[in-house]
Design an enzyme around this catalytic site. Sequence first.
Site, PDB file in Angstrom:
ATOM      1  N   ASP A 177       0.814  -1.210   0.000  1.00 37.66           N
ATOM      2  CA  ASP A 177       0.000   0.000   0.000  1.00 37.66           C
ATOM      3  C   ASP A 177       0.856   1.273   0.000  1.00 37.66           C
ATOM      4  OD1 ASP A 177      -2.328   1.577   0.275  1.00 37.66           O
ATOM      5  OD2 ASP A 177      -2.128   1.584   2.460  1.00 37.66           O
ATOM      6  N   GLU A 203       3.267  -8.232   7.228  1.00 35.51           N
ATOM      7  CA  GLU A 203       2.005  -8.859   6.828  1.00 35.51           C
ATOM      8  C   GLU A 203       2.130  -9.821   5.656  1.00 35.51           C
ATOM      9  OE1 GLU A 203      -1.048  -5.920   6.263  1.00 35.51           O
ATOM     10  OE2 GLU A 203      -1.053  -5.333   8.359  1.00 35.51           O
ATOM     11  N   TYR A 222      -6.855  -3.176  12.487  1.00 34.89           N
ATOM     12  CA  TYR A 222      -7.631  -1.985  12.116  1.00 34.89           C
ATOM     13  C   TYR A 222      -9.092  -2.164  12.507  1.00 34.89           C
ATOM     14  CZ  TYR A 222      -3.536  -0.200   9.812  1.00 34.89           C
ATOM     15  OH  TYR A 222      -2.284   0.303   9.580  1.00 34.89           O
ATOM     16  N   GLU A 270       0.818  -1.520  14.193  1.00 35.60           N
ATOM     17  CA  GLU A 270       0.023  -0.598  13.384  1.00 35.60           C
ATOM     18  C   GLU A 270      -1.386  -0.538  13.954  1.00 35.60           C
ATOM     19  OE1 GLU A 270      -0.282  -1.265   9.120  1.00 35.60           O
ATOM     20  OE2 GLU A 270       1.849  -1.760   8.989  1.00 35.60           O
TER      21      GLU A 270
HETATM   22  C1  BDP Z   1      -1.590  -2.377   6.782  1.00 36.99           C
HETATM   23  C2  BDP Z   1      -0.302  -2.325   5.991  1.00 36.99           C
HETATM   24  C3  BDP Z   1       0.082  -0.905   5.607  1.00 36.99           C
HETATM   25  C4  BDP Z   1      -1.110  -0.190   5.039  1.00 36.99           C
HETATM   26  C5  BDP Z   1      -2.213  -0.167   6.091  1.00 36.99           C
HETATM   27  C6  BDP Z   1      -3.471   0.573   5.598  1.00 36.99           C
HETATM   28  O1  BDP Z   1       0.751  -2.920   6.712  1.00 36.99           O
HETATM   29  O2  BDP Z   1       1.163  -0.918   4.685  1.00 36.99           O
HETATM   30  O3  BDP Z   1      -0.832   1.090   4.566  1.00 36.99           O
HETATM   31  O4  BDP Z   1      -2.575  -1.489   6.339  1.00 36.99           O
HETATM   32  O5  BDP Z   1      -4.289  -0.068   4.969  1.00 36.99           O
HETATM   33  O6  BDP Z   1      -2.196  -3.600   6.693  1.00 36.99           O
HETATM   34  O7  BDP Z   1      -3.582   1.765   5.828  1.00 36.99           O
END
Ligand code: BDP
Length: 634
Positions: A201, A440, A493, A529
Site C-alpha cells: 500500500d 504482513e 484496524y 500498526e
Molecule cells: C496495513 C499495511 C500498511 C497499510 C495499512 C493501511 O501494513 O502498509 O498502509 O494497512 O491499509 O495492513 O492503511
Amino acid sequence: KYLALAARWHIRGAWGALSGGMLYPRESPSREVKDLSGLWSFRADFSPGRNAGFEKSWFSGRLSETGPVIDMPVPASFNDITQEAQLRDFIGWVWYDRELWVPGRWLSDEGLRIVLRVGSAHYYSIVWVNGAKVMEHEGGHLPFEADVGNVLRKNPSQPCRITIAVNNTLTLQTLPPGSIQHMDDPTMYPPGYFVQNINFDFFNYAGIHRPVLLYTTPNVYIDDIAVQTSFADNIVYQVSVAGSSEPAVQVTLTDKDGRCAATSGGSSGTLRVTDVNLWWPYLMHENPGYLYSLEVRPQAAASRPTDLYALPVGVRTVRVTDTRFFINNKPFYFHGVNKHEDYDIRGKGLDWPLVVKDFNLLKWLGANSFRTSHYPYAEEILQMCDRHGIVVIDECPGVGIKDIRSFGNASLAHHLVVMEELVRRDKNHPSVVMWSVANEPASEMPPAGRYFKELISHTKALDPHRPVTFVSNSNFNRDLGAPYVDVICVNSYFSWYRDPGHVEVIPIQLKTQFENWHGKYQRPIIQSEYGADVVSGLHSDPPMMFTEEYQEVVLQNYHKVFDQKRKEYVVGELIWNFADFMTAQGTLRVVGNKKGIFTRQRQPKSGAFILRDRYWRLANETGRLPPWTRYPCH
Ligand code: BDP
C-alpha cells in the site's frame, strides 16, 4: 517475453552481492568524498519491449546522443517530476547519465582506490563507467558500490561518464514482490498493454533515491568494522582490513569532547571505558544519544598512506524476556510511529529539509521510536536516530508477500541476501534495536513455516545480539511464522477494515487480540500498526469515518486497552501512520493513504494532539526527563 527478461535479471542480480563491507562513506585525512547529487540526463525506454537501450547500447556514448533526454534530479524518484502520467506510471528501464571530471590527483595516485557508490536505486540497477559495466544490483533501499579506479585511469584526460539504468519491474521473486499482467484482449486494451500488480500500500516510486558518490581510500583500507557493546566489556570490535595480509590495527575511542577514552591494538579487541556514558533513547535520560567515535587506523608500510575511519559508536544493550523489552536493563516502552520515505515531488528521494522536519515533529510528538515500514531507510536517517536517541525497528522490503509462489526457494534465497545486506549496512547503529524481516506476509500459507524459520534463524546467525520479528496481521492460531520471533508485532484496524464505523467494538476486540497472542506465544507484544484515514479538515460529531473526530476516537479506544495491557506484556504502540503518503490509485484511496496524524505536508491533524498528550504523559511516567523537556513547557 517481458516476464522472461525479468526472471533473467533476477539470476544475474545475485552476483557480487555479498563480498566486502559497506561502511558509510566518511571523509577523513585519508578519504575524500565527491557527491554527484544534482542534475543528470534522463531517458525512459518507452520501446514496446523496453529493451531499446540494450539493443542500441545507450551506455556506450552520451545518453543525449541516443535521443531526447530531460533533466532529472538525483536523488529523487522520477515519477512526479514531469507532467506526464506516462512517466509517473512507467514500468521498465529508465536511463541516467552524467559527465564529470575526476580530480587529477586521484587518477595519478596509484595508491588510491576510487569507489563509485549508489546509496540506493529502485529496483534493479546496472552501472557503466565510460561504457564499461562496473556493477549490477538487485533491490531498492540498500547501497551498492564498485572500485572504478582502473576504468577511470584508462582515460585520465577525458571527463568521465557514469551511466545508470534502473528497472522498477517487480516479479513474484523480487522483494517486494509484484507481477506483470499482460492484457491480451484487443477489444479492451491496446496492443502490448500490461500493468504492474502489487500487494503493498505505497506508491512504487522509482529512480535513484539516494546520493551517488565517488570516494577514495588508500589501497590498504578498512573494509568493515563491527562493534558489539555491553556494560562490562564496553566495546568488542572487529576490523577487517583489505589490501594487506597482516595489517596491524590501531584503535582509539574518543568521547564527545574529543578526549581519548580507551585505546587498543589488533584487528579485534575490547575497549573498556572508565565511567562509560551509555547510549540512551530520547526521553529516557537527560543526555540521550551519546556517541563515542571509534577511530580505526591500519598500519600500512611506512611509505604508504594510512587509512583512517571514524565510526560513531553508542554503548547500549538490548534484551527481551517473555513480557518485557529492555534497553540498558531498563524496561523500554515503544511510543512511536510508522513512517514512509515519501513526500511531494521527490517521492522517495533523500531530502534533508524533510528529514530534519520529521525529527523535529517526532520530538514535538514525544515519540521515542519508529519502524522503517516497509523497507530500509536512508543511512543518513539512521545516523540522525543514533544522535537523537530515536529507537528503530529496522524493516527489510519484505512487504506484500501474498502469493504462494513468492514463498519458493528463489524468493527465500533473495530474501536472505537482502537481510545480509541490511545487517551488513546497519549493524553498528545503536538506534537499531530489532530487525523486522517482513510485513504482513500470508504467513498462514503452508510454505510460510519453513520460509520464516529459515529466514529468522539466518538473521539471528547474522546478528545474535538483536531480537528479530516480523509484523503479522494473520490469525494468531494459524500464523506459521510467529513461533520463531522474539517479539510479536501485530497490526489491526478494528472499526476500519472490519466493523467500519463501530468504534465501540475496539476495546473488546483489542483485548481479545492481545490475550490470544500472548496466551499462545508468551512473547512481549508491540501493536505495530493501528489507525484510521482522515481527510484533513473533514469534521463530524458524532464522529464518522474519514473525519478528524473519528481518528481521535479510534486512537482513544485503542489507548484504553494499551494502558491496561502495558502493565502486563504490551511493550509498544506505533501509530499508522506518521504522515499521509502516496499509494497506487484505487477505490479505497483518495490521492493516497490518509492515515497520517500529519498531512503529507507535515501539518498536524487533531489526532496528532491526542497522541502528543499521550506520549508526553507516557514519557513522564516511564522516563527520566530534564525539567526543560517536560511537556507542555517544551
Ligand atoms: C496495513 C499495511 C500498511 C497499510 C495499512 C493501511 O501494513 O502498509 O498502509 O494497512 O491499509 O495492513 O492503511
